[in-house]
Design an enzyme around this catalytic site. Structure first.
Site, PDB file in Angstrom:
ATOM      1  N   GLU A 128       0.840  -1.215   0.000  1.00 49.47           N
ATOM      2  CA  GLU A 128       0.000   0.000   0.000  1.00 49.47           C
ATOM      3  C   GLU A 128       0.868   1.256   0.000  1.00 49.47           C
ATOM      4  OE1 GLU A 128      -4.044  -1.883   1.875  1.00 49.47           O
ATOM      5  OE2 GLU A 128      -2.854  -0.666   3.222  1.00 49.47           O
ATOM      6  N   ALA A 152      -6.612  -6.707  12.400  1.00 49.43           N
ATOM      7  CA  ALA A 152      -7.611  -6.054  13.256  1.00 49.43           C
ATOM      8  C   ALA A 152      -8.773  -6.965  13.661  1.00 49.43           C
ATOM      9  CB  ALA A 152      -8.136  -4.810  12.533  1.00 49.43           C
TER      10      ALA A 152
HETATM   11  C1  LIG Z   1       0.921   0.091   9.072  1.00 47.42           C
HETATM   12  C2  LIG Z   1      -0.069  -0.962   9.466  1.00 47.42           C
HETATM   13  C3  LIG Z   1      -1.084  -1.301   8.604  1.00 47.42           C
HETATM   14  C4  LIG Z   1      -2.007  -2.272   8.951  1.00 47.42           C
HETATM   15  N1  LIG Z   1      -3.003  -2.583   8.079  1.00 47.42           N
HETATM   16  C5  LIG Z   1      -3.954  -3.464   8.438  1.00 47.42           C
HETATM   17  C6  LIG Z   1      -5.061  -3.727   7.591  1.00 47.42           C
HETATM   18  O1  LIG Z   1      -5.149  -3.176   6.495  1.00 47.42           O
HETATM   19  N2  LIG Z   1      -5.996  -4.610   8.015  1.00 47.42           N
HETATM   20  C7  LIG Z   1      -5.910  -5.228   9.229  1.00 47.42           C
HETATM   21  O2  LIG Z   1      -6.804  -5.988   9.589  1.00 47.42           O
HETATM   22  N3  LIG Z   1      -4.867  -5.015  10.035  1.00 47.42           N
HETATM   23  C8  LIG Z   1      -3.895  -4.142   9.682  1.00 47.42           C
HETATM   24  N4  LIG Z   1      -2.843  -3.898  10.514  1.00 47.42           N
HETATM   25  C9  LIG Z   1      -2.727  -4.679  11.759  1.00 47.42           C
HETATM   26  C10 LIG Z   1      -3.668  -4.138  12.821  1.00 47.42           C
HETATM   27  O3  LIG Z   1      -3.546  -2.737  12.905  1.00 47.42           O
HETATM   28  C11 LIG Z   1      -3.341  -4.806  14.144  1.00 47.42           C
HETATM   29  O4  LIG Z   1      -3.524  -6.185  13.994  1.00 47.42           O
HETATM   30  C12 LIG Z   1      -4.237  -4.282  15.250  1.00 47.42           C
HETATM   31  O5  LIG Z   1      -3.980  -2.925  15.471  1.00 47.42           O
HETATM   32  C13 LIG Z   1      -4.047  -5.087  16.521  1.00 47.42           C
HETATM   33  O6  LIG Z   1      -4.854  -4.530  17.510  1.00 47.42           O
HETATM   34  P1  LIG Z   1      -4.381  -4.554  19.017  1.00 47.42           P
HETATM   35  O7  LIG Z   1      -5.477  -3.912  19.802  1.00 47.42           O
HETATM   36  O8  LIG Z   1      -3.937  -5.907  19.398  1.00 47.42           O
HETATM   37  O9  LIG Z   1      -3.081  -3.639  19.061  1.00 47.42           O
HETATM   38  P2  LIG Z   1      -2.900  -2.111  18.676  1.00 47.42           P
HETATM   39  O10 LIG Z   1      -3.993  -1.627  17.807  1.00 47.42           O
HETATM   40  O11 LIG Z   1      -1.498  -1.990  18.190  1.00 47.42           O
HETATM   41  O12 LIG Z   1      -3.029  -1.354  20.064  1.00 47.42           O
HETATM   42  C14 LIG Z   1      -2.114  -1.489  21.107  1.00 47.42           C
HETATM   43  C15 LIG Z   1      -2.244  -0.273  22.011  1.00 47.42           C
HETATM   44  O13 LIG Z   1      -1.522  -0.523  23.186  1.00 47.42           O
HETATM   45  C16 LIG Z   1      -0.796   0.639  23.554  1.00 47.42           C
HETATM   46  N5  LIG Z   1       0.348   0.175  24.343  1.00 47.42           N
HETATM   47  C17 LIG Z   1       1.281  -0.739  23.989  1.00 47.42           C
HETATM   48  N6  LIG Z   1       2.139  -0.971  24.994  1.00 47.42           N
HETATM   49  C18 LIG Z   1       1.741  -0.176  26.014  1.00 47.42           C
HETATM   50  C19 LIG Z   1       2.235   0.030  27.342  1.00 47.42           C
HETATM   51  N7  LIG Z   1       3.286  -0.635  27.812  1.00 47.42           N
HETATM   52  N8  LIG Z   1       1.594   0.939  28.111  1.00 47.42           N
HETATM   53  C20 LIG Z   1       0.517   1.618  27.641  1.00 47.42           C
HETATM   54  N9  LIG Z   1       0.009   1.448  26.409  1.00 47.42           N
HETATM   55  C21 LIG Z   1       0.608   0.554  25.607  1.00 47.42           C
HETATM   56  C22 LIG Z   1      -0.417   1.270  22.230  1.00 47.42           C
HETATM   57  O14 LIG Z   1      -0.188   2.654  22.384  1.00 47.42           O
HETATM   58  C23 LIG Z   1      -1.662   0.976  21.393  1.00 47.42           C
HETATM   59  O15 LIG Z   1      -2.611   2.011  21.472  1.00 47.42           O
HETATM   60  C24 LIG Z   1      -1.894  -2.938  10.187  1.00 47.42           C
HETATM   61  C25 LIG Z   1      -0.869  -2.583  11.075  1.00 47.42           C
HETATM   62  C26 LIG Z   1       0.039  -1.605  10.716  1.00 47.42           C
HETATM   63  C27 LIG Z   1       1.135  -1.218  11.666  1.00 47.42           C
END
Ligand SMILES: Cc1cc2nc3c(=O)[nH]c(=O)nc-3n(C[C@H](O)[C@H](O)[C@H](O)COP(=O)(O)OP(=O)(O)OC[C@H]3O[C@@H](n4cnc5c(N)ncnc54)[C@H](O)[C@@H]3O)c2cc1C
Length: 435
Positions: free
Chosen positions: A174, A322
């Site tokens: 992308e 996600a």
């Molecule tokens: C550039 C990019 C593009 C992507 N594109 C897609 C897509 O097109 N489709 C798709 O399905 N998935 C995509 N993903 C993957 C998707 O974004 C992740 O799988 C998803 O965000 C995971 O959700 P999560 O809640 O587990 O973690 P996250 O969304 O990463 O959230 C983790 C949160 O925890 C917080 N955090 C972490 N450690 C600490 C700490 N020690 N103390 C306090 N806060 C903390 C962070 O600040 C963050 O807000 C993409 C990821 C990236 C990086």
């Protein structure tokens, strides 16, 4: 931390990403005290970060204030805090703003960039997990174009106009597509002193196809779309080194470049403190059972990217995207309510809604269970889904307006160097270190 004492069970959620936010929203009206913690005061819609780094969207259209989630509930709190460690023996977490005791702890800290131990890439490359990092890339791209217009040295100009991306997963595909559109549509208008033919975008991939997690059909189509946009694809190519000026590979490629973006993998972002048996070391993720309970702990849970749930269908855990994160967050809300009432927990089952990636204007690839398609319709579906899942009504409207404007005008409105990156790398190290 200024969280009132309560008779209600206290559920502490670390991380307001897709998983943490899905869970938090479902607990707002329950008889629990919920405390949501994140190091940022906003949720980041990571799938659209690449649009921020290529000037297609302003950063605030893909971020959502986390305080908006808890503001109407008297038992729910948000604190901007970095969680440093967990002390499970005393049910305590330690953060940069103090300590907090929990009854139930949910770790939803997501993932961080994986450099596979390559220090030169970590030190000199760019990567994209957060809004500030996307803004760093936006500034660097635009600063390099500015410098390319004034340099009289053709070798320096070449390096400034060579954009190298490592990793042809959805992010690399992308991002390289969007940079190619910047070259094709913006360069001729904004930078008449530069020759677009001199700007090269190289996409390097260690495997034998782009978009390895998707179907072969999607890979073939995505490769064709990228080549139509003028991206140079190098398959079976692994980066060996990047010293800030030269990218070298295992295939003896040597590309002079001032912009090297690493998008070749992620690894879990755990918090210190739990026993080693809680972790799957290789993946850096917490091993959880089908109820998202962390191995060895009854009251500690993990959801989203950080959780590795081995099932028959997913022996290596669910994909780090996600949908599993959102679905696990919602499911855990139900199970926590059951747990508090002393009822039997229900196992999590992942419903795979499919995957998609876009390759610039009018082009995308979509893999659904039984239906795989690409081209304009796929691009339309991609846009609709991303608008639908974007958090916040305002963000949807602003993004829709921006996309319509960009589409009609072949433009990218947010090409601004608000916070220069070059020469300030050191002051941005804190953010670069973290994720
Ligand atoms: C550039 C990019 C593009 C992507 N594109 C897609 C897509 O097109 N489709 C798709 O399905 N998935 C995509 N993903 C993957 C998707 O974004 C992740 O799988 C998803 O965000 C995971 O959700 P999560 O809640 O587990 O973690 P996250 O969304 O990463 O959230 C983790 C949160 O925890 C917080 N955090 C972490 N450690 C600490 C700490 N020690 N103390 C306090 N806060 C903390 C962070 O600040 C963050 O807000 C993409 C990821 C990236 C990086």
């Amino acid at each position: 931390m200024n969280i009132p004492n309560t008779e209600l069970p206290r559920i502490v959620i670390i991380g307001g990403g897709f998983a943490g936010m899905a869970l938090a929203r479902k607990l707002l009206k329950e008889d629990v005290q919920m405390v949501l913690l994140d190091r940022h005061n906003y949720h980041t819609f990571q799938p659209l970060l690449y649009q921020v780094s290529t000037s297609g969207l302003e950063p605030d259209s893909i971020a959502y204030p986390l305080r908006k989630i808890t503001r109407n509930s008297k038992n729910c709190f948000f604190r901007m805090a970095e969680v440093k460690s967990i002390e499970a023996e005393t049910n305590t977490i330690h953060t940069n703003i103090g300590e907090l005791v929990y009854d139930y702890l949910v770790i939803a800290t997501g993932s961080k960039t994986n450099f596979f131990g390559n220090d030169s890439i970590e030190e000199n490359g760019m990567w994209m997990k957060t809004v500030p990092q996307a803004l760093n890339i936006r500034s660097l791209i635009l600063e390099n174009l500015e410098q390319a217009t004034i340099t009289e040295d053709p070798e320096e100009r070449k390096a400034l106009l060579n954009f190298v991306l490592a990793g042809a997963g959805p992010t690399g595909v992308e991002l390289s597509g969007a940079i190619a559109e910047l070259r094709n549509n913006i360069l001729p208008k904004d930078y008449p002193d530069l020759n677009p033919a001199e700007m090269n975008i190289h996409l390097l991939e260690g495997m034998d196809r782009v978009l390895p997690p998707m179907s072969e059909q999607a890979s073939r189509k995505a490769q064709k779309f990228l080549e139509e946009l003028g991206v140079k694809i190098h398959l079976n190519t692994m980066v060996k080194n990047y010293d800030g000026h030269l990218v070298t590979t295992n295939t003896d490629l040597a590309i002079k470049s001032e912009t090297f973006i690493w998008s070749a993998g992620v690894t879990g972002a755990p918090v210190k403190g739990l026993n080693a048996s809680a972790m799957v070391e290789k993946a850096n993720r917490y091993e959880v059972n089908v109820f998202n309970q962390v191995n060895g702990y009854d009251t500690v849970f993990a959801i989203g990217d950080i959780a590795l749930m081995k099932t028959e269908e997913y022996p290596k855990g669910h994909p780090m995207v996600a949908q599993p994160a959102i679905q696990q967050g919602k499911h855990l809300a139900k199970n926590l309510k059951k747990l508090i009432k002393g009822e039997k927990l229900e196992p999590f089952e992942y419903f795979d809604k499919g995957t998609m990636a876009t390759v610039g204007r009018n082009r995308a690839v979509v893999d659904l269970h039984k239906w795989k398609f690409s081209g304009f319709f796929a691009w339309f579906v991609w846009m609709f889904i991303h608008l639908w899942f974007l958090i916040g009504f305002r963000n949807r409207i602003v993004t829709f307006f921006n996309w319509t404007y960009n589409y009609i005008n072949f433009d990218k409105a947010a090409r601004l160097i608000i916070r220069p990156f070059k020469g300030h790398e050191k002051s941005m190290e804190i953010e670069r270190d973290k994720v």
